[in-house]
Scaffold this motif. Structure first.
Motif, PDB file in Angstrom:
ATOM      1  N   LYS A 157      -7.394   1.785  -6.274  1.00  0.00           N
ATOM      2  CA  LYS A 157      -7.301   3.080  -5.865  1.00  0.00           C
ATOM      3  C   LYS A 157      -7.652   3.310  -4.414  1.00  0.00           C
ATOM      4  N   LEU A 158      -6.769   4.202  -3.918  1.00  0.00           N
ATOM      5  CA  LEU A 158      -6.949   4.724  -2.485  1.00  0.00           C
ATOM      6  C   LEU A 158      -7.079   6.329  -2.697  1.00  0.00           C
ATOM      7  N   LEU A 159      -7.395   6.832  -1.414  1.00  0.00           N
ATOM      8  CA  LEU A 159      -7.536   8.544  -1.167  1.00  0.00           C
ATOM      9  C   LEU A 159      -6.165   8.875  -0.664  1.00  0.00           C
ATOM     10  N   ASN A 160      -5.768  10.075  -1.100  1.00  0.00           N
ATOM     11  CA  ASN A 160      -4.533  10.680  -0.386  1.00  0.00           C
ATOM     12  C   ASN A 160      -4.925  11.028   0.864  1.00  0.00           C
ATOM     13  N   PHE A 161      -3.856  11.256   1.687  1.00  0.00           N
ATOM     14  CA  PHE A 161      -4.083  11.684   3.136  1.00  0.00           C
ATOM     15  C   PHE A 161      -4.588  13.203   3.110  1.00  0.00           C
ATOM     16  N   TYR A 162      -4.102  13.937   2.190  1.00  0.00           N
ATOM     17  CA  TYR A 162      -4.199  15.456   2.194  1.00  0.00           C
ATOM     18  C   TYR A 162      -4.981  15.964   0.879  1.00  0.00           C
ATOM     19  N   ASN A 163      -5.892  16.940   1.327  1.00  0.00           N
ATOM     20  CA  ASN A 163      -6.578  17.637   0.406  1.00  0.00           C
ATOM     21  C   ASN A 163      -6.379  19.140   0.439  1.00  0.00           C
ATOM     22  N   LEU A 164      -7.075  19.853  -0.338  1.00  0.00           N
ATOM     23  CA  LEU A 164      -6.895  21.526  -0.071  1.00  0.00           C
ATOM     24  C   LEU A 164      -6.913  21.804   1.295  1.00  0.00           C
ATOM     25  N   GLY A 165      -7.664  21.162   2.179  1.00  0.00           N
ATOM     26  CA  GLY A 165      -8.018  21.687   3.448  1.00  0.00           C
ATOM     27  C   GLY A 165      -7.071  21.351   4.603  1.00  0.00           C
ATOM     28  N   SER A 189      -2.252   7.562  -4.446  1.00  0.00           N
ATOM     29  CA  SER A 189      -2.265   6.360  -3.413  1.00  0.00           C
ATOM     30  C   SER A 189      -3.028   5.308  -4.149  1.00  0.00           C
ATOM     31  N   ARG A 190      -2.251   3.842  -3.931  1.00  0.00           N
ATOM     32  CA  ARG A 190      -2.581   2.799  -4.434  1.00  0.00           C
ATOM     33  C   ARG A 190      -2.395   1.507  -3.558  1.00  0.00           C
ATOM     34  N   MET A 191      -3.029   0.550  -3.763  1.00  0.00           N
ATOM     35  CA  MET A 191      -2.887  -0.740  -3.044  1.00  0.00           C
ATOM     36  C   MET A 191      -2.400  -1.714  -4.435  1.00  0.00           C
ATOM     37  N   VAL A 197       0.727  -1.252  -0.159  1.00  0.00           N
ATOM     38  CA  VAL A 197      -0.048   0.050  -0.010  1.00  0.00           C
ATOM     39  C   VAL A 197       0.846   1.372   0.038  1.00  0.00           C
ATOM     40  N   VAL A 198       0.759   1.863  -1.017  1.00  0.00           N
ATOM     41  CA  VAL A 198       1.250   3.431  -1.237  1.00  0.00           C
ATOM     42  C   VAL A 198       0.655   4.490  -0.825  1.00  0.00           C
ATOM     43  N   GLU A 199       0.589   5.292   0.041  1.00  0.00           N
ATOM     44  CA  GLU A 199      -0.262   6.402   0.441  1.00  0.00           C
ATOM     45  C   GLU A 199       0.497   7.530   0.226  1.00  0.00           C
ATOM     46  N   SER A 200      -0.218   8.623  -0.392  1.00  0.00           N
ATOM     47  CA  SER A 200       0.545   9.878  -0.734  1.00  0.00           C
ATOM     48  C   SER A 200       0.297  10.757   0.601  1.00  0.00           C
TER      49      SER A 200
END
Length: 157
Positions: A93-101, A49-51, A37-40
């Motif tokens: 597909k996975l979600l990134n740890f950060y977004n604009l907020g 981010s992907r598994m 698992v690679v999480e940005s």
């Protein structure tokens, strides 16, 4: 006399059954599988981010060079990068740890649910979670605020 034969027969039967009961079971070969698992941890949600899970096998020996003190006896590996590369794999597909907020805890919970689903599916398929290894590369020493968080799940059966 019959009593002696009966005792002898029971002793032989007991010895034979004991030898079968205590015989160690032949061990089946163990198979391992790694899910990465690679999480940005790139700000503003710009990373990916992907598994990842390979769906084909590779024999490491095909890509290994044997080295020794005597350079003339080295067995140099002649394989090309495209021979090494896996072309068949699962990419979830996975979600990134950060977004604009900033950090997005909902994304972390979502990734946890997806990874849990993968783990539960593999356990249902007869795999056992054997090891978990993690690592972080953050900013690469450059102060760029970019990085990745990697988790490797090793399963066996």
């Amino acid at each position: 006399m019959k009593k002696n034969y009966l005792i002898f027969a029971l002793a032989i039967a007991g010895f034979i059954s004991f030898s079968f009961i205590n015989k160690p079971a032949e061990s089946a070969p163990v198979e391992y599988k790694v899910v990465t698992v690679v999480e940005s941890i790139v700000p503003n949600g710009l990373g990916r981010s992907r598994m990842i899970s390979a769906t084909e096998d590779k024999d490491y020996k095909e890509f290994t060079t044997l080295r020794s003190d005597d350079k003339d006896k080295d067995e140099k590996n002649k394989s090309k990068r495209d021979e090494l590369r896996i072309k068949n794999y699962e990419e979830t597909k996975l979600l990134n740890f950060y977004n604009l907020g900033g950090i997005r805890f909902q994304n972390i919970a979502t990734n946890d649910a997806i990874m849990t689903s993968k783990i539960n599916t593999m356990i249902a398929e007869g795999w056992e979670l054997a090891f978990i290894n993690t690592g972080v590369e953050s900013e690469g020493g450059k102060g760029d605020g970019k990085g990745i968080y990697i988790t490797r799940y090793t399963f066996k059966r």
